[in-house]
Design a protein around this motif. Structure first.
Motif, PDB file in Angstrom:
ATOM      1  N   LEU A   1      -6.611  -1.969  -7.792  1.00  0.00           N
ATOM      2  CA  LEU A   1      -6.675  -0.517  -7.612  1.00  0.00           C
ATOM      3  C   LEU A   1      -7.887  -0.135  -6.770  1.00  0.00           C
ATOM      4  O   LEU A   1      -7.810   0.739  -5.900  1.00  0.00           O
ATOM      5  CB  LEU A   1      -6.731   0.187  -8.973  1.00  0.00           C
ATOM      6  CG  LEU A   1      -5.424   0.276  -9.761  1.00  0.00           C
ATOM      7  CD1 LEU A   1      -5.671   0.888 -11.140  1.00  0.00           C
ATOM      8  CD2 LEU A   1      -4.395   1.103  -9.000  1.00  0.00           C
ATOM      9  N   ASP A   2      -9.019  -0.792  -7.028  1.00  0.00           N
ATOM     10  CA  ASP A   2     -10.222  -0.515  -6.236  1.00  0.00           C
ATOM     11  C   ASP A   2     -10.026  -0.937  -4.786  1.00  0.00           C
ATOM     12  O   ASP A   2     -10.540  -0.293  -3.863  1.00  0.00           O
ATOM     13  CB  ASP A   2     -11.425  -1.245  -6.837  1.00  0.00           C
ATOM     14  CG  ASP A   2     -11.869  -0.658  -8.172  1.00  0.00           C
ATOM     15  OD1 ASP A   2     -11.473   0.493  -8.450  1.00  0.00           O
ATOM     16  OD2 ASP A   2     -12.575  -1.340  -8.933  1.00  0.00           O
TER      17      ASP A   2
ATOM     18  N   PRO B   1     -14.186   4.511  -7.412  1.00  0.00           N
ATOM     19  CA  PRO B   1     -14.366   5.926  -7.774  1.00  0.00           C
ATOM     20  C   PRO B   1     -15.743   6.408  -7.352  1.00  0.00           C
ATOM     21  O   PRO B   1     -16.735   5.729  -7.539  1.00  0.00           O
ATOM     22  CB  PRO B   1     -14.228   5.912  -9.306  1.00  0.00           C
ATOM     23  CG  PRO B   1     -13.466   4.672  -9.613  1.00  0.00           C
ATOM     24  CD  PRO B   1     -13.857   3.676  -8.568  1.00  0.00           C
TER      25      PRO B   1
ATOM     26  N   SER C   1      -2.125   6.127 -11.221  1.00  0.00           N
ATOM     27  CA  SER C   1      -2.334   4.691 -11.339  1.00  0.00           C
ATOM     28  C   SER C   1      -3.515   4.368 -12.236  1.00  0.00           C
ATOM     29  O   SER C   1      -3.447   3.468 -13.083  1.00  0.00           O
ATOM     30  CB  SER C   1      -2.549   4.071  -9.954  1.00  0.00           C
ATOM     31  OG  SER C   1      -1.406   4.245  -9.147  1.00  0.00           O
ATOM     32  N   ARG C   2      -4.606   5.104 -12.060  1.00  0.00           N
ATOM     33  CA  ARG C   2      -5.790   4.833 -12.882  1.00  0.00           C
ATOM     34  C   ARG C   2      -5.602   5.336 -14.311  1.00  0.00           C
ATOM     35  O   ARG C   2      -6.068   4.710 -15.263  1.00  0.00           O
ATOM     36  CB  ARG C   2      -7.028   5.464 -12.245  1.00  0.00           C
ATOM     37  CG  ARG C   2      -7.450   4.798 -10.941  1.00  0.00           C
ATOM     38  CD  ARG C   2      -8.844   5.226 -10.520  1.00  0.00           C
ATOM     39  NE  ARG C   2      -9.221   4.649  -9.239  1.00  0.00           N
ATOM     40  CZ  ARG C   2      -9.719   3.415  -9.088  1.00  0.00           C
ATOM     41  NH1 ARG C   2      -9.883   2.644 -10.137  1.00  0.00           N
ATOM     42  NH2 ARG C   2     -10.029   2.970  -7.893  1.00  0.00           N
TER      43      ARG C   2
ATOM     44  N   GLY D   1       0.189   7.088  -6.337  1.00  0.00           N
ATOM     45  CA  GLY D   1      -1.030   7.891  -6.333  1.00  0.00           C
ATOM     46  C   GLY D   1      -2.149   7.316  -7.181  1.00  0.00           C
ATOM     47  O   GLY D   1      -1.913   6.604  -8.165  1.00  0.00           O
ATOM     48  N   GLU D   2      -3.393   7.640  -6.782  1.00  0.00           N
ATOM     49  CA  GLU D   2      -4.551   7.083  -7.478  1.00  0.00           C
ATOM     50  C   GLU D   2      -4.701   7.633  -8.882  1.00  0.00           C
ATOM     51  O   GLU D   2      -4.979   6.888  -9.823  1.00  0.00           O
ATOM     52  CB  GLU D   2      -5.827   7.351  -6.673  1.00  0.00           C
ATOM     53  CG  GLU D   2      -7.073   6.794  -7.332  1.00  0.00           C
ATOM     54  CD  GLU D   2      -8.327   6.994  -6.502  1.00  0.00           C
ATOM     55  OE1 GLU D   2      -9.395   6.478  -6.913  1.00  0.00           O
ATOM     56  OE2 GLU D   2      -8.252   7.679  -5.453  1.00  0.00           O
ATOM     57  N   GLU D   3      -4.497   8.962  -9.048  1.00  0.00           N
ATOM     58  CA  GLU D   3      -4.743   9.571 -10.358  1.00  0.00           C
ATOM     59  C   GLU D   3      -3.815   8.984 -11.417  1.00  0.00           C
ATOM     60  O   GLU D   3      -4.245   8.582 -12.506  1.00  0.00           O
ATOM     61  CB  GLU D   3      -4.554  11.087 -10.263  1.00  0.00           C
ATOM     62  CG  GLU D   3      -4.990  11.849 -11.527  1.00  0.00           C
ATOM     63  CD  GLU D   3      -3.911  11.860 -12.617  1.00  0.00           C
ATOM     64  OE1 GLU D   3      -4.282  11.843 -13.813  1.00  0.00           O
ATOM     65  OE2 GLU D   3      -2.712  11.853 -12.262  1.00  0.00           O
TER      66      GLU D   3
ATOM     67  N   LEU E   1      -0.024  -0.425 -11.280  1.00  0.00           N
ATOM     68  CA  LEU E   1      -0.109  -0.595  -9.838  1.00  0.00           C
ATOM     69  C   LEU E   1       1.293  -0.838  -9.288  1.00  0.00           C
ATOM     70  O   LEU E   1       1.981  -1.780  -9.703  1.00  0.00           O
ATOM     71  CB  LEU E   1      -1.023  -1.774  -9.478  1.00  0.00           C
ATOM     72  CG  LEU E   1      -1.282  -2.006  -7.991  1.00  0.00           C
ATOM     73  CD1 LEU E   1      -1.976  -0.798  -7.369  1.00  0.00           C
ATOM     74  CD2 LEU E   1      -2.134  -3.247  -7.783  1.00  0.00           C
TER      75      LEU E   1
ATOM     76  N   PHE F   1      -7.450   1.895  -3.367  1.00  0.00           N
ATOM     77  CA  PHE F   1      -7.932   3.277  -3.321  1.00  0.00           C
ATOM     78  C   PHE F   1      -9.439   3.398  -3.110  1.00  0.00           C
ATOM     79  O   PHE F   1      -9.940   4.494  -2.888  1.00  0.00           O
ATOM     80  CB  PHE F   1      -7.558   3.997  -4.629  1.00  0.00           C
ATOM     81  CG  PHE F   1      -6.084   4.082  -4.871  1.00  0.00           C
ATOM     82  CD1 PHE F   1      -5.263   4.854  -4.063  1.00  0.00           C
ATOM     83  CD2 PHE F   1      -5.496   3.370  -5.907  1.00  0.00           C
ATOM     84  CE1 PHE F   1      -3.894   4.933  -4.291  1.00  0.00           C
ATOM     85  CE2 PHE F   1      -4.135   3.434  -6.152  1.00  0.00           C
ATOM     86  CZ  PHE F   1      -3.321   4.215  -5.335  1.00  0.00           C
TER      87      PHE F   1
ATOM     88  N   SER G   1       0.828  -1.210   0.000  1.00  0.00           N
ATOM     89  CA  SER G   1       0.000   0.000   0.000  1.00  0.00           C
ATOM     90  C   SER G   1       0.857   1.253   0.000  1.00  0.00           C
ATOM     91  O   SER G   1       0.498   2.270  -0.606  1.00  0.00           O
ATOM     92  CB  SER G   1      -0.925  -0.007   1.223  1.00  0.00           C
ATOM     93  OG  SER G   1      -1.810  -1.101   1.169  1.00  0.00           O
TER      94      SER G   1
ATOM     95  N   ASN H   1       0.411   3.951  -2.894  1.00  0.00           N
ATOM     96  CA  ASN H   1      -0.009   5.310  -2.554  1.00  0.00           C
ATOM     97  C   ASN H   1       1.049   6.339  -2.946  1.00  0.00           C
ATOM     98  O   ASN H   1       0.711   7.483  -3.228  1.00  0.00           O
ATOM     99  CB  ASN H   1      -0.307   5.399  -1.061  1.00  0.00           C
ATOM    100  CG  ASN H   1      -1.672   4.838  -0.711  1.00  0.00           C
ATOM    101  OD1 ASN H   1      -2.694   5.433  -1.016  1.00  0.00           O
ATOM    102  ND2 ASN H   1      -1.684   3.662  -0.092  1.00  0.00           N
TER     103      ASN H   1
END
Length: 623
Positions: A143-144, A150, A90-91, A86-88, A96, A147, A79, A83
């Motif tokens: 990812l879900d 969404p 990564s998506r 970052g989520e932005e 990942l 993070f 994690s 992190n």
């Protein structure tokens, strides 16, 4: 200013597939155009168009670029590293971060050959990047988990390079088009494999849709259809339900015999989705237009569908052939009008080349011996009983395969031929011909073994009994609850006691129950009330239930097994039949000969940890 660490320069995969004749030059050109149009990687486009499979991509990455390929699970993900990326990012890049060791960061990507992505990752993390391949669906799922889902907008299902569903190229409109144009936008895809369909839509992760949009974009609709179909196939669903409600349309999957909700569609989305499925199934939409409605309309309140009356509303049917993960499948589409709009059921027919033998059905050892002894006799009637969806057809075809021999002629009469045997003459029943008439016609073909899909009434029953009485082996099914009940059911169809006793050889009754998920099963102690309902005393046996996990989608169950009754017509039972004995006397005679009931077979599987006591209680009548 320090330069970001160097990254490896991977090798593209296009040449790899060309050299191994996995794709043609024409297919590569189509994939390159598709990549340019939709902003994908070449590997993604090849998979999206159905030219290669996800397994082919794994091999290409291993041999051509020598990338490690991993089975991504939550336990491999740090994690902290995820992190840090970052989520932005990564998506957006669909990557990942996994771990960071000695100045190297291991990152899972769906395309490790994406040099720009690797350079961006190296710059952000200020470390060298060690890229590994993971399935895109696994990356998005993890990812879900890291993070969370969404929150602001619900993304259209991502273009994970799963095997395609069913061949379609979508011409994207300059502006959102009305629902009725979707059918006209669907055109054959040149260069695609014969009889294979691919849904091509807007696959970029940045495309976001919300249920409040009045007229969704066509490409987004196709992506939505692709998304829930692929989810259904991945979950091994046998049916997909789209049910029109007052406020929305609910999508549910039937998995292991139980329905589970997948998602919901707003009114605008429902009309477009139904139109898309009608187009794929080649269902005539003229009736919609004649009533002044767009194809798939009737859900938005403007074109309300009149509720059915009398015997029920007419159902429109069609089918969609396709390939999923190299498996030939067919979707049978049934559409019916309801109070709030059109509702659909999509039945998944899998062309499983492996046909189960009697020994693979799951019969108990004693039951198998009894059945094989009954089948060794020449001629006679063999019946399989149970409700629809209980696996009767699988058992019938296992019996048919067991009776197959070079010196015999076998004929099978069915409404739909789903399982083909090499040495069997398969005959499809004419919809304008009654089963009894069809069977009479086939008797002129001099069969040694005759299979009829189901006894639908008195006339069919009498034809089959007469055929069996003449020395032929006859296989059929009856919709009754159990083996003993089959005997009384035949009497109610007018079969004389002497004919029943002389002709019937064996009855197999069955049910399907769900299996406990092996990944989350836990021991339980059944309470006294449950034991009383099931009719057994506390005996120290261990029982299990599933707690719910990701593998079973929280249900606690995964897969199904069959419970059986095998009732062989022994001399004692034949004597009772000749006397015209009723259900209690017949059951008593059967028990005296070692008859095992559905419930007893179910408790055996529950004690073995294969199913739950609640499943056994729901599926079996008390003896």
């Amino acid at each position: 200013m320090s330069q970001p660490p160097a990254v490896r320069q991977p090798i593209p995969v296009g040449k790899y597939f060309l050299e191994r004749k996995k794709i043609s030059e024409q297919q590569l050109d189509l994939a390159l155009k598709h990549r340019a149009e939709f902003g994908l990687k070449l590997g993604q486009s090849l998979v999206e168009l159905g030219f290669v499979t996800e397994a082919d991509m794994v091999e290409a990455l291993r041999h051509q670029a020598r990338f490690p390929c991993i089975h991504l699970t939550r336990g491999l993900v740090s994690s902290h590293v995820a992190n840090k990326l970052g989520e932005e990012v990564s998506r957006r890049l669909r990557v990942l971060g996994l771990n960071q060791i000695a100045g190297h960061t291991t990152v899972a990507l769906e395309d490790p050959s994406d040099v720009q992505a690797l350079e961006e990752l190296a710059h952000i993390l200020a470390t060298r990047i060690f890229p590994v391949y993971a399935e895109p669906s696994a990356i998005m799922a993890n990812l879900d988990l890291v993070f969370g889902q969404p929150k602001k907008a619900r993304a259209v299902p991502k273009p994970a390079p799963k095997a395609p569903i069913a061949p379609i190229a979508l011409v994207a409109p300059a502006a959102p088009a009305p629902a009725g144009t979707l059918l006209r936008r669907v055109v054959p895809q040149a260069g695609a494999k014969k009889n294979v369909l691919t849904l091509v839509g807007e696959p970029q992760a940045s495309v976001q849709v919300t249920e409040s949009e009045a007229v969704p974009d066509e490409r987004a609709v196709v992506e939505r259809v692709r998304g829930f179909l692929q989810d259904a196939f991945a979950q091994n669903a046998c049916d997909i339900h789209l049910e029109a409600r007052r406020a929305d349309t609910i999508i549910r999957f039937r998995v292991d015999g139980a329905l589970r909700e997948h998602s919901r569609l707003s009114s605008a989305w429902a009309g477009q989705t139904i139109a898309c499925l009608k187009a794929l199934a080649k269902i005539d939409l003229k009736s919609d237009e004649e009533h002044g409605a767009e194809p798939g309309a009737g859900h938005d309140g403007k074109h309300e569908v009149e509720p059915a009356s009398g015997a029920g509303a007419p159902t429109t049917e069609g089918s969609i052939p396709f390939v999923f993960k190299d498996e030939q499948l067919e979707l049978r589409v049934a559409i019916t009008p309801s109070l709030h709009g059109e509702s659909l059921v999509l039945h998944v027919v899998r062309n499983d080349p492996h046909r189960r033998s009697l020994r693979e059905l799951g019969l108990g050892n004693e039951q198998l011996v009894q059945l094989e002894e009954a089948l060794s006799a020449r001629g006679g009637l063999f019946l399989v009983s149970g409700p629809p969806g209980s696996g009767r057809k699988t058992t019938l075809h296992a019996l048919l395969a067991h009776l197959d021999a070079p010196h015999k002629k076998l004929i099978a009469l069915e409404e739909r031929v789903e399982r083909e045997h090499e040495h069997v003459l398969h005959v499809k029943l004419d919809p304008h011909t009654s089963p009894a008439a069809g069977l009479r016609a086939l008797l002129a073909q001099d069969p040694d073994v005759l299979l009829a899909n189901e006894i639908d009434g008195r006339e069919t029953a009498h034809v089959l009994f007469e055929a069996a009485r003449s020395g032929r082996g006859v296989l059929s099914a009856l919709r009754v609850s159990g083996a003993v009940e089959t005997l009384t059911g035949l009497a109610h169809l007018g079969i004389e006691p002497y004919l029943l006793a002389d002709t019937l050889r064996c009855v197999v009754a069955q049910r399907l129950v769900r299996c406990v998920c092996p990944d989350c099963r836990a021991p339980i102690v059944p309470d006294e009330g449950l034991r009383t309902l099931l009719g057994f005393a506390k005996d120290g046996s261990a029982f299990f239930e599933g707690e719910g996990c990701e593998a079973c989608h929280g249900s606690g169950y995964r897969g199904r097994i069959a419970l059986f009754e095998v009732l062989r017509i022994t001399p004692a039972l034949r004597h009772e039949l000749e006397k015209g004995g009723e259900g209690v006397a017949l059951a008593r005679a059967a028990r005296a000969d070692g008859f095992i009931t559905l419930r007893e077979h179910g408790l055996f599987h529950a004690r073995a940890g294969q199913t739950t006591l609640h499943e056994v209680l729901a599926a079996t009548p008390r003896a």
